[in-house]
Write an enzyme that holds these catalytic residues in place. Sequence first.
Site, PDB file in Angstrom:
ATOM      1  N   SER A 124       0.962  -1.185  -0.055  1.00 31.02           N
ATOM      2  CA  SER A 124       0.079   0.049   0.124  1.00 31.02           C
ATOM      3  C   SER A 124       0.847   1.065  -0.010  1.00 31.02           C
ATOM      4  O   SER A 124       2.032   1.102   0.577  1.00 31.02           O
ATOM      5  CB  SER A 124      -0.944   0.027   1.324  1.00 31.02           C
ATOM      6  OG  SER A 124      -1.666   1.115   1.425  1.00 31.02           O
ATOM      7  N   TYR A 167      -2.446  -0.769  10.413  1.00 29.13           N
ATOM      8  CA  TYR A 167      -2.330  -0.885   8.734  1.00 29.13           C
ATOM      9  C   TYR A 167      -0.913  -0.102   8.469  1.00 29.13           C
ATOM     10  O   TYR A 167      -0.254  -0.901   7.755  1.00 29.13           O
ATOM     11  CB  TYR A 167      -3.501  -0.006   8.333  1.00 29.13           C
ATOM     12  CG  TYR A 167      -3.594  -0.224   6.779  1.00 29.13           C
ATOM     13  CD1 TYR A 167      -4.221  -1.633   6.524  1.00 29.13           C
ATOM     14  CD2 TYR A 167      -3.101   0.449   5.857  1.00 29.13           C
ATOM     15  CE1 TYR A 167      -4.291  -1.861   5.008  1.00 29.13           C
ATOM     16  CE2 TYR A 167      -3.302   0.278   4.433  1.00 29.13           C
ATOM     17  CZ  TYR A 167      -3.990  -0.840   4.293  1.00 29.13           C
ATOM     18  OH  TYR A 167      -4.256  -1.141   2.840  1.00 29.13           O
ATOM     19  N   LYS A 225       2.020  -2.395   6.970  1.00 27.31           N
ATOM     20  CA  LYS A 225       2.043  -2.333   5.429  1.00 27.31           C
ATOM     21  C   LYS A 225       3.672  -1.854   5.237  1.00 27.31           C
ATOM     22  O   LYS A 225       4.295  -2.236   4.382  1.00 27.31           O
ATOM     23  CB  LYS A 225       1.023  -1.237   4.856  1.00 27.31           C
ATOM     24  CG  LYS A 225      -0.210  -1.799   4.785  1.00 27.31           C
ATOM     25  CD  LYS A 225      -0.389  -2.980   3.554  1.00 27.31           C
ATOM     26  CE  LYS A 225      -1.695  -3.655   3.337  1.00 27.31           C
ATOM     27  NZ  LYS A 225      -1.980  -4.631   2.415  1.00 27.31           N
TER      28      LYS A 225
END
Length: 266
Positions: free
Chosen positions: A138, A151, A155
């Site tokens: 991402s 997250y 990531k």
Amino acid sequence: MNLTDRVVVITGGAGGIGAALGRRFAAEGAAAVVLADLAADAARATAEAIGPVATGVGLDVTDEAAVRALVEETERRHGRIDLFCANAGVATGGGIDAPDADWDRAWRVNVLGHLHSARAVLPGMLSRGQGHLLLTCSAAGLLTAVGDAPYTATKHAAVGLAEWLAITYRDAGIRVSALCPQGVDTPMLADGLTEGHLGARVIAASGTILSPDQVADAVIAGLAEERFLILPHPEVADYARRRAEDPDGWQAGLRKLVRKLRAADR
Ligand SMILES: NC(=O)c1ccc[n+]([C@@H]2O[C@H](COP(=O)([O-])OP(=O)(O)OC[C@H]3O[C@@H](n4cnc5c(N)ncnc54)[C@H](O)[C@@H]3O)[C@@H](O)[C@H]2O)c1
């Protein structure tokens, strides 16, 4: 790599970016497209809509034995795996107060899921001296997903793992790509917006939202050029450069955007 006659596995392939990759790879002439997802029925329905070249199967990427079994079964049926897209991922919408269970799930899906995929698929690829591993990371792995600490952290770890794999296996014939989109119009982003998550709102406010099919276009181009970093939003390269050159200025810009969004709530 071009996709003609390729055997491809895509985790998180039931919907969103994974399904768009499956549709596009099939249209490009792949020999087999295996869509593997926790949502087994949805994966089967997506495969059916693509056509006979596609198969949908249930898979939990946090279960290493299940990932190995899927790789073995695919190699048995189709002789090899040319491209493995480790694409399954989860967002949490939480900060440091997110329960440990959310941190654990993000780690197990966003990082260990990719690791399990690499461990399972690399032996066959190495024995053939070729193969491509695409990890969906991402832009949050290069920058920050404001409003989602698990997250962001996982990531970043996923990008680190992808870079490590790329450097370690390139001379053995293996190509590795890290797919790092910013906002994409999928259930993940739509759910975040519906629930009013700050992270989803920052994404929506800070750039173009691409369709999953546009991400698939960028992946086809990135695979053709055997690029490590695939950036469907090219502006992310500029953001990453600015962040590296002036981290304090970069953070100040993001804080300003968050203040603006919070002020709009009042
Ligand atoms: N949508 C965005 O804005 C965006 C931006 C950057 C990166 N990404 C990444 O793209 C990837 C695909 O996400 P998406 O946007 O298509 O969202 P999505 O929610 O539509 O797709 C994610 C898929 O992963 C599956 N999944 C979740 N946990 C799993 C597990 N343990 N095992 C197997 N499958 C599992 C889900 O069932 C779902 O089908 C993710 O890695 C996500 O982090 C998305």
